[in-house]
Every structure is written in structure tokens, then in C-alpha cells.
Design an enzyme around this catalytic site. Structure first.
Site, PDB file in Angstrom:
ATOM      1  N   GLY A 120      19.003   0.028  56.154  1.00 32.70           N
ATOM      2  CA  GLY A 120      19.063  -1.428  56.067  1.00 32.70           C
ATOM      3  C   GLY A 120      17.695  -2.038  55.800  1.00 32.70           C
ATOM      4  O   GLY A 120      16.675  -1.532  56.261  1.00 32.70           O
ATOM      5  N   ARG A 154      21.971   3.701  51.343  1.00 38.30           N
ATOM      6  CA  ARG A 154      22.349   4.745  52.290  1.00 38.30           C
ATOM      7  C   ARG A 154      22.947   5.878  51.461  1.00 38.30           C
ATOM      8  O   ARG A 154      23.904   5.680  50.721  1.00 38.30           O
ATOM      9  CB  ARG A 154      23.351   4.213  53.307  1.00 38.30           C
ATOM     10  CG  ARG A 154      22.825   3.002  54.083  1.00 38.30           C
ATOM     11  CD  ARG A 154      23.789   2.564  55.169  1.00 38.30           C
ATOM     12  NE  ARG A 154      23.402   1.278  55.742  1.00 38.30           N
ATOM     13  CZ  ARG A 154      22.499   1.116  56.692  1.00 38.30           C
ATOM     14  NH1 ARG A 154      21.870   2.170  57.171  1.00 38.30           N
ATOM     15  NH2 ARG A 154      22.216  -0.079  57.168  1.00 38.30           N
ATOM     16  N   ASP A 207      15.936   5.266  62.499  1.00 39.31           N
ATOM     17  CA  ASP A 207      16.043   6.641  62.978  1.00 39.31           C
ATOM     18  C   ASP A 207      16.881   7.521  62.055  1.00 39.31           C
ATOM     19  O   ASP A 207      16.617   8.713  61.916  1.00 39.31           O
ATOM     20  CB  ASP A 207      16.570   6.690  64.416  1.00 39.31           C
ATOM     21  CG  ASP A 207      17.972   6.121  64.561  1.00 39.31           C
ATOM     22  OD1 ASP A 207      18.439   5.438  63.635  1.00 39.31           O
ATOM     23  OD2 ASP A 207      18.599   6.366  65.609  1.00 39.31           O
ATOM     24  N   THR A 227      13.366  -1.653  61.145  1.00 31.41           N
ATOM     25  CA  THR A 227      14.768  -1.990  61.376  1.00 31.41           C
ATOM     26  C   THR A 227      14.827  -3.214  62.272  1.00 31.41           C
ATOM     27  O   THR A 227      14.079  -3.295  63.257  1.00 31.41           O
ATOM     28  CB  THR A 227      15.547  -0.832  62.027  1.00 31.41           C
ATOM     29  OG1 THR A 227      16.809  -1.313  62.506  1.00 31.41           O
ATOM     30  CG2 THR A 227      14.785  -0.211  63.188  1.00 31.41           C
ATOM     31  N   ASP A 253      16.988  -3.889  64.345  1.00 28.78           N
ATOM     32  CA  ASP A 253      17.611  -3.560  65.630  1.00 28.78           C
ATOM     33  C   ASP A 253      16.600  -3.196  66.716  1.00 28.78           C
ATOM     34  O   ASP A 253      16.929  -3.223  67.904  1.00 28.78           O
ATOM     35  CB  ASP A 253      18.600  -2.402  65.462  1.00 28.78           C
ATOM     36  CG  ASP A 253      19.851  -2.816  64.699  1.00 28.78           C
ATOM     37  OD1 ASP A 253      20.161  -4.023  64.690  1.00 28.78           O
ATOM     38  OD2 ASP A 253      20.514  -1.940  64.125  1.00 28.78           O
ATOM     39  N   ASP A 268      15.637  -0.332  67.627  1.00 29.84           N
ATOM     40  CA  ASP A 268      16.229   0.737  68.437  1.00 29.84           C
ATOM     41  C   ASP A 268      15.574   2.099  68.228  1.00 29.84           C
ATOM     42  O   ASP A 268      16.146   3.130  68.604  1.00 29.84           O
ATOM     43  CB  ASP A 268      17.728   0.843  68.137  1.00 29.84           C
ATOM     44  CG  ASP A 268      18.019   1.149  66.668  1.00 29.84           C
ATOM     45  OD1 ASP A 268      17.096   1.034  65.834  1.00 29.84           O
ATOM     46  OD2 ASP A 268      19.172   1.500  66.358  1.00 29.84           O
ATOM     47  N   ARG A 282      24.666  -2.912  66.167  1.00 31.84           N
ATOM     48  CA  ARG A 282      25.849  -2.045  66.248  1.00 31.84           C
ATOM     49  C   ARG A 282      25.851  -1.196  67.508  1.00 31.84           C
ATOM     50  O   ARG A 282      26.862  -1.073  68.187  1.00 31.84           O
ATOM     51  CB  ARG A 282      25.922  -1.127  65.027  1.00 31.84           C
ATOM     52  CG  ARG A 282      26.327  -1.814  63.738  1.00 31.84           C
ATOM     53  CD  ARG A 282      26.364  -0.830  62.605  1.00 31.84           C
ATOM     54  NE  ARG A 282      25.044  -0.252  62.365  1.00 31.84           N
ATOM     55  CZ  ARG A 282      24.823   0.839  61.628  1.00 31.84           C
ATOM     56  NH1 ARG A 282      25.839   1.481  61.100  1.00 31.84           N
ATOM     57  NH2 ARG A 282      23.593   1.281  61.434  1.00 31.84           N
TER      58      ARG A 282
END
Length: 320
Positions: free
Chosen positions: A11, A72, A103, A125, A127, A129, A171
Site C-alpha cells: 500500500g 501487490r 512487513d 505503511t 498502519d 504495524d 485491517r
């Protein structure tokens, strides 16, 4: 280290272009040629390389998205795809590869590292994360985009005595939802890391109403359920609470990077090049307590990054 390549994968995130710019300019400073790979690992497999000069990255630091474009790649998940990507690098005498992504992108980078290609990852990212770094590129910008929307919705919620459900991205992790809830003064945060309790939510809403508060905001991470699913559950469990749903969606990914994101992206891009020069590869550029640190790539996914428990408690304590 005479020739390196850089790609963006997964992303998009605000600040990716700032990282690309830093990679290209730091490489040029050390007299290293730099090639850009279009469309992430897909482009690596197909050999979509182009030389990037210093002037090519002028004025991209403030642009959102990625000038290299991203994707992707299902093909890269196969051994055949990875071998082809590795061969494309060999054919162009690539001495090192810099991968900008999350990741999942780093798992792919690690496969190339094991095949003998020196690789350094840059965490990007929204996120946030990725384990091993306090912040990832893009998170601060996405958070401020979500927070701006929540502040606007709060005005309407207050004016009309409404209950709003704001669905944000996330997500598998709730970093955006949690920090938006804290900074936006929301009454409840629904996060993937915390088992959802509809009873606790209804109890909180009831307590707020009894205390004289006629409007409320619920911040929902998309990975738990959709905003409309939560709206339906509330209607079933608490008929007196009619919620309005706002889905922020991909607007959280776009836009110019914040000052913070542009700065850490620049630092990480330059640090990635220096890691390759110093023989540090198979690592990610981590930001730990304000300092750049090489983090072994497997650490980025083998250990799950945890939410700040202090922020979790603050949502409970302050939303009275």
C-alpha cells in the site's frame, strides 16, 4: 557498492516519495548509480528499471503516493517469480536493493537477501504495524487526516445530538483508531487487538447519556467489522441509539506528508544507503527513541507490535 535499485511495494503511504528522494540523492553523494523499479515486485520480475538522477527527484518530497508506483505481486510469492526478480538484478549489475513498504514487503525482501542480494528495508505503511520502529512512514499523516475528519464530525454530532461511527483503516491493527480516539476525544474505540464487547459499548453510551451528554463518537478499525455492521448491532442491542456511519477509506492514504513523515522518510532513505555502504543488509531502518537503528528484517514480522496500554486506558478514563 556501485549500483543500487529502489522500489516501493504494498500500500502507498505519504512520505514514500521523500524516502525515494533521499535514497537517490544520498547515493549520488557517494557516487553510486541508482535505478528505480516501477510497480514494486511486479516491476522487478518484469525488469521495469529506469535510471534516476538527482534532478529527477526534485520537488517530489511534498508529493503523496509514490512516483515509482506500487503493487501487490502474487507472482513474487512463487519461487519462480523470485528467481526471475533476482536474475533481473544480476543482469543490471545491481549491488544492493532498497525496499520501501510494510512487513509483507520485507518478507519478500528477506527472500532476496537469502538469495545473495544485499537488501535494506524502509518501513512505510499508514498502519504503523511494523515491529522494530517507533513510527512508520505515513502513519502521522494518515492519523492527522483521520483526526481532521473526526473533529469536523464532532461539530455536527454536537449540533444534532447524534451518535457517529467513524470507520478508519487498520485491517489487523488499531494504531490509527486508538490514537484518533484519544486525540479526537471519542467515547469508544473498537480495535482488532481487543475482543469486541457490544454490551460494554452500550453501557458506555447509556452512561454518557445519563450524565447529560447527547452526542458520541465511536472510532472503529475496519479489521473488526464494517461501520454498517456495527450500526446494525447497535440497532439490535440498543434500539434507542441510531448511529450515523462515516467511512474515511482511502483518503487516509493520500495527500502531502506531514512535516514529521517527510523528516523521518528523509532520514530513513539516507540511512538505508549508508547501511548498504557499511555492509549492513538484511535489515530495516528502524527509528527507536529518536535514533536510526538497523533492525534484522525477520524481527519486523516475527514479533507483533503492541498498542500503547496507556492510550487504551486513557480512552476509558477520559470519555466520561
Amino acid at each position: 557498492m556501485k549500483r543500487i535499485a529502489v522500489l516501493t511495494s504494498g500500500g502507498d503511504a505519504p512520505g514514500m516519495n521523500a524516502a525515494i528522494r533521499a535514497v537517490v540523492r544520498c547515493a549520488a553523494y557517494h557516487d553510486i548509480k541508482c535505478l528505480g523499479v516501477a510497480q514494486g515486485y511486479e516491476g522487478l520480475i518484469d525488469g521495469i528499471f529506469r535510471k534516476i538522477e538527482v534532478r529527477d527527484v526534485g520537488s517530489i518530497i511534498q508529493r503523496g503516493g509514490t512516483v515509482l508506483r506500487t503493487s501487490r505481486s502474487e507472482r513474487f510469492l512463487t519461487e519462480e517469480g523470485r528467481k526471475k526478480a533476482r536474475q533481473q538484478c544480476d543482469d543490471r549489475n545491481i549491488d544492493g536493493l532498497i525496499v520501501i513498504g510494510g512487513d509483507g514487503s520485507f518478507r519478500g525482501a528477506w527472500e532476496l537477501q537469502k538469495m545473495g542480494l544485499p537488501v535494506v528495508g524502509i518501513p512505510a505503511t499508514i498502519d504503523n504495524d511494523v515491529n522494530g520502529t517507533d513510527m512508520t512512514i505515513g502513519f502521522d499523516t494518515a492519523l492527522n487526516t483521520a483526526l481532521d475528519a473526526v473533529r469536523r464530525l464532532r461539530d455536527t454530532a454536537h449540533s444534532h445530538d447524534k451518535l457517529f461511527i467513524v470507520e478508519v483503516m487498520g485491517r489487523h491493527c488499531g494504531f490509527i483508531a486508538l490514537q484518533t480516539a484519544v486525540a479526537g476525544g471519542a467515547e469508544f474505540a473498537v480495535l482488532p487487538e481487543i475482543p469486541f464487547d457490544i454490551g460494554a459499548l452500550c453501557k458506555k453510551l447509556k452512561a454518557s447519556r445519563l450524565s447529560g451528554k447527547n452526542y458520541s463518537l465511536i472510532i472503529l478499525a475496519e479489521g473488526v467489522m464494517s461501520g454498517y455492521e456495527l450500526q446494525k448491532k447497535l440497532a439490535e442491542q440498543a434500539p434507542g441509539y441510531k448511529a450515523t456511519v462515516t467511512v474515511l477509506g482511502h483518503i487516509q492514504r493520500g495527500g502531502a506528508p506531514s512535516s514529521y513523515d517527510a523528516t523521518i522518510a528523509t532520514r530513513m532513505g539516507a540511512y538505508a544507503v549508508n547501511c548498504l555502504l557499511e555492509g549492513k543488509h538484511g535489515v530495516m531502518t528502524g527509528l527507536v527513541n529518536g535514533h536510526m537503528t538497523p533492525v534484522p528484517l525477520p524481527n519486523t514480522w516475527e514479533v507483533k507490535k503492541r498498542l500503547n496500554p496507556e492510550l487504551l486506558e486513557l480512552v476509558k478514563e477520559l470519555s466520561i
